[in-house]
Enzyme design. Structure first.
Site, PDB file in Angstrom:
ATOM      1  N   HIS A  52       0.789  -1.257  -0.040  1.00 23.15           N
ATOM      2  CA  HIS A  52       0.032   0.040  -0.165  1.00 23.15           C
ATOM      3  C   HIS A  52       0.828   1.214   0.064  1.00 23.15           C
ATOM      4  O   HIS A  52       0.771   2.294  -0.672  1.00 23.15           O
ATOM      5  CB  HIS A  52      -0.877   0.003   1.135  1.00 23.15           C
ATOM      6  CG  HIS A  52      -1.678   1.320   1.480  1.00 23.15           C
ATOM      7  ND1 HIS A  52      -2.939   1.472   0.732  1.00 23.15           N
ATOM      8  CD2 HIS A  52      -1.528   2.438   2.184  1.00 23.15           C
ATOM      9  CE1 HIS A  52      -3.164   2.686   1.151  1.00 23.15           C
ATOM     10  NE2 HIS A  52      -2.526   3.190   1.977  1.00 23.15           N
ATOM     11  N   GLU A  53       1.944   1.227   0.766  1.00 24.25           N
ATOM     12  CA  GLU A  53       2.696   2.597   0.834  1.00 24.25           C
ATOM     13  C   GLU A  53       3.444   2.648  -0.286  1.00 24.25           C
ATOM     14  O   GLU A  53       3.695   4.216  -0.896  1.00 24.25           O
ATOM     15  CB  GLU A  53       3.590   2.470   2.248  1.00 24.25           C
ATOM     16  CG  GLU A  53       2.589   2.376   3.635  1.00 24.25           C
ATOM     17  CD  GLU A  53       1.800   3.597   3.653  1.00 24.25           C
ATOM     18  OE1 GLU A  53       2.303   4.457   3.325  1.00 24.25           O
ATOM     19  OE2 GLU A  53       0.779   3.371   4.414  1.00 24.25           O
TER      20      GLU A  53
ATOM     21  N   HIS B 280       1.715   4.421  -3.146  1.00 26.52           N
ATOM     22  CA  HIS B 280       1.708   5.858  -3.160  1.00 26.52           C
ATOM     23  C   HIS B 280       2.771   6.373  -3.858  1.00 26.52           C
ATOM     24  O   HIS B 280       2.523   7.419  -4.537  1.00 26.52           O
ATOM     25  CB  HIS B 280       1.721   6.128  -1.606  1.00 26.52           C
ATOM     26  CG  HIS B 280       0.452   6.160  -0.894  1.00 26.52           C
ATOM     27  ND1 HIS B 280      -0.821   6.783  -1.390  1.00 26.52           N
ATOM     28  CD2 HIS B 280       0.080   5.577   0.109  1.00 26.52           C
ATOM     29  CE1 HIS B 280      -1.801   6.587  -0.317  1.00 26.52           C
ATOM     30  NE2 HIS B 280      -1.141   5.836   0.519  1.00 26.52           N
TER      31      HIS B 280
ATOM     32  N   GLU C 131      -6.124   6.903  -1.453  1.00 27.21           N
ATOM     33  CA  GLU C 131      -5.991   5.771  -0.545  1.00 27.21           C
ATOM     34  C   GLU C 131      -6.546   4.418  -1.131  1.00 27.21           C
ATOM     35  O   GLU C 131      -6.073   3.329  -1.249  1.00 27.21           O
ATOM     36  CB  GLU C 131      -6.684   5.951   0.940  1.00 27.21           C
ATOM     37  CG  GLU C 131      -5.835   7.064   1.758  1.00 27.21           C
ATOM     38  CD  GLU C 131      -4.429   6.542   2.041  1.00 27.21           C
ATOM     39  OE1 GLU C 131      -4.408   5.316   2.426  1.00 27.21           O
ATOM     40  OE2 GLU C 131      -3.786   7.525   2.076  1.00 27.21           O
TER      41      GLU C 131
END
Length: 272
Positions: A134-135, A138, A205
Site C-alpha cells: 500500500h505505502e 503511493h 488511498e
C-alpha cells in the site's frame, strides 16, 4: 506581464497533468523527479538521523525481506506495462524505526519507513506486505508529488508553475520540506478541506489499496491478508474515528468492502 505569467502558469499546469498507473485517474504533478527525488532523499536521511532506527534483529530482517520482494514485484509490473521509465532515479531503501506510532510511509523514490508500533497489527509477514504494498503504491502513483504540488500552490511557493528551489528563502525551504513530510504521511496530518481535498485524499488511498493488492500478490503474499489487517485496525480503532466525510481515509468498513471487490483480480497475480 500579468497575462504572460498567467499563460505560463496555465501551460505548466496543463503539461503537468498525467494519469495514475492502473486506475487512469488524471492527476496534477508539478515537480519533476529531477527536483523531487533529491528533496525526498534528503528529507528521508534527516528522518533517519533523528530517529531510533532498528539495525538488527528478526523484525528488521523481515522489513527488508518484504521490501525487497515488493520492490521486485513493482519493477516487474511496471516493466510488463511499459512504465519502467516512471521508476527512473528510484533508490529503494527499507528501514524500521523504533516508535509506538502506528504508521508506515514511502517517500518518492522508494524510501520506506515502518514504525514498530504498527507491527502488532500486521502480526505476520503477509500483514507487513499488505502495508508495504500500500505505502509503496503511493510512491508509484506519485501521490506525494500530487499532494505536495497542491500544497505548494496553496501556499504560494510555485513560480510560473514550477518549484524553483534555488530562489526559495530558508523559511520557504522549511515549508517545502514540511509539505513533503506531510504529503507522505511522515509529518502532521495535512489540513484538507471538506468537499474537495478530503475526498481527493480518499481516492488516493483507494488507488494505493488497489495497486498494493497486486504488488503483494506478485511478491508471493496472499492478498487476502490485506482484508485481515484492516479488520484488525477497525477493531483497534472502534469508536475513536471521525465520520468518513471528515477523514482523509476511507472508513474501515468501506475500505474492506472495496478490497474484497478487488480480491478476484488480485488473486490472478498470486502464485502459492
Amino acid at each position: 506581464m500579468k497575462r504572460a505569467i498567467m499563460a505560463m502558469l496555465l501551460l505548466g499546469l496543463v503539461i503537468a497533468c498525467q494519469k495514475v498507473p492502473l486506475t487512469g485517474r488524471n492527476q496534477l504533478v508539478l515537480i519533476p523527479n529531477a527536483q523531487m527525488l533529491p528533496l525526498s532523499f534528503t528529507n528521508y536521511k534527516e528522518v533517519l538521523d533523528t530517529s531510533r532506527v532498528v539495525r538488527s534483529g528478526g523484525q528488521e530482517d523481515m522489513i527488508k525481506r518484504v521490501g525487497s520482494r515488493i520492490q521486485k514485484s513493482v519493477e516487474s509490473y511496471m516493466a510488463a506495462n511499459n512504465l519502467s521509465d516512471r521508476l527512473k532515479g528510484f533508490q529503494w531503501e527499507f528501514n524500521l524505526i523504533e516508535s509506538p506510532q502506528v504508521n508506515a510511509w514511502c517517500m518518492p523514490g522508494g524510501k520506506v519507513a515502518f514504525y514498530t508500533g504498527i507491527l502488532k497489527y500486521t502480526q505476520n509477514e503477509a500483514g507487513v506486505a499488505a502495508v508495504m504494498g500500500h505505502e509503496v503504491s503511493h510512491a508509484i502513483a506519485e501521490h506525494g508529488n500530487e499532494r505536495m504540488s497542491e500544497g505548494l500552490l496553496a501556499n504560494g511557493l510555485m513560480q510560473g508553475g514550477q518549484l524553483v528551489l534555488g530562489s526559495l528563502s530558508q523559511n520557504q525551504r522549511s515549508q517545502t520540506n514540511a509539505l513533503l513530510l506531510q504529503a507522505v504521511g511522515a509529518g502532521l496530518p495535512i489540513a484538507y478541506q471538506v468537499g474537495r481535498a478530503l475526498p481527493h485524499s480518499r481516492a488516493q488511498e483507494s488507488e494505493a489499496d488497489k495497486l498494493g493488492l497486486i504488488f503483494m500478490a506478485m511478491a508471493g503474499y496472499n492478498p487476502q491478508e490485506a482484508v485481515n489487517f484492516w479488520g484488525r485496525m477497525a477493531k483497534a480503532g472502534s469508536g475513536q474515528k471521525p465520520p468518513e466525510f471528515l477523514s482523509t481515509h476511507p472508513s474501515d468498513e468501506r475500505r474492506i468492502r472495496d478490497l474484497e471487490k478487488q480480491m478476484p483480480d488480485a488473486m490472478k497475480y498470486y502464485k502459492r
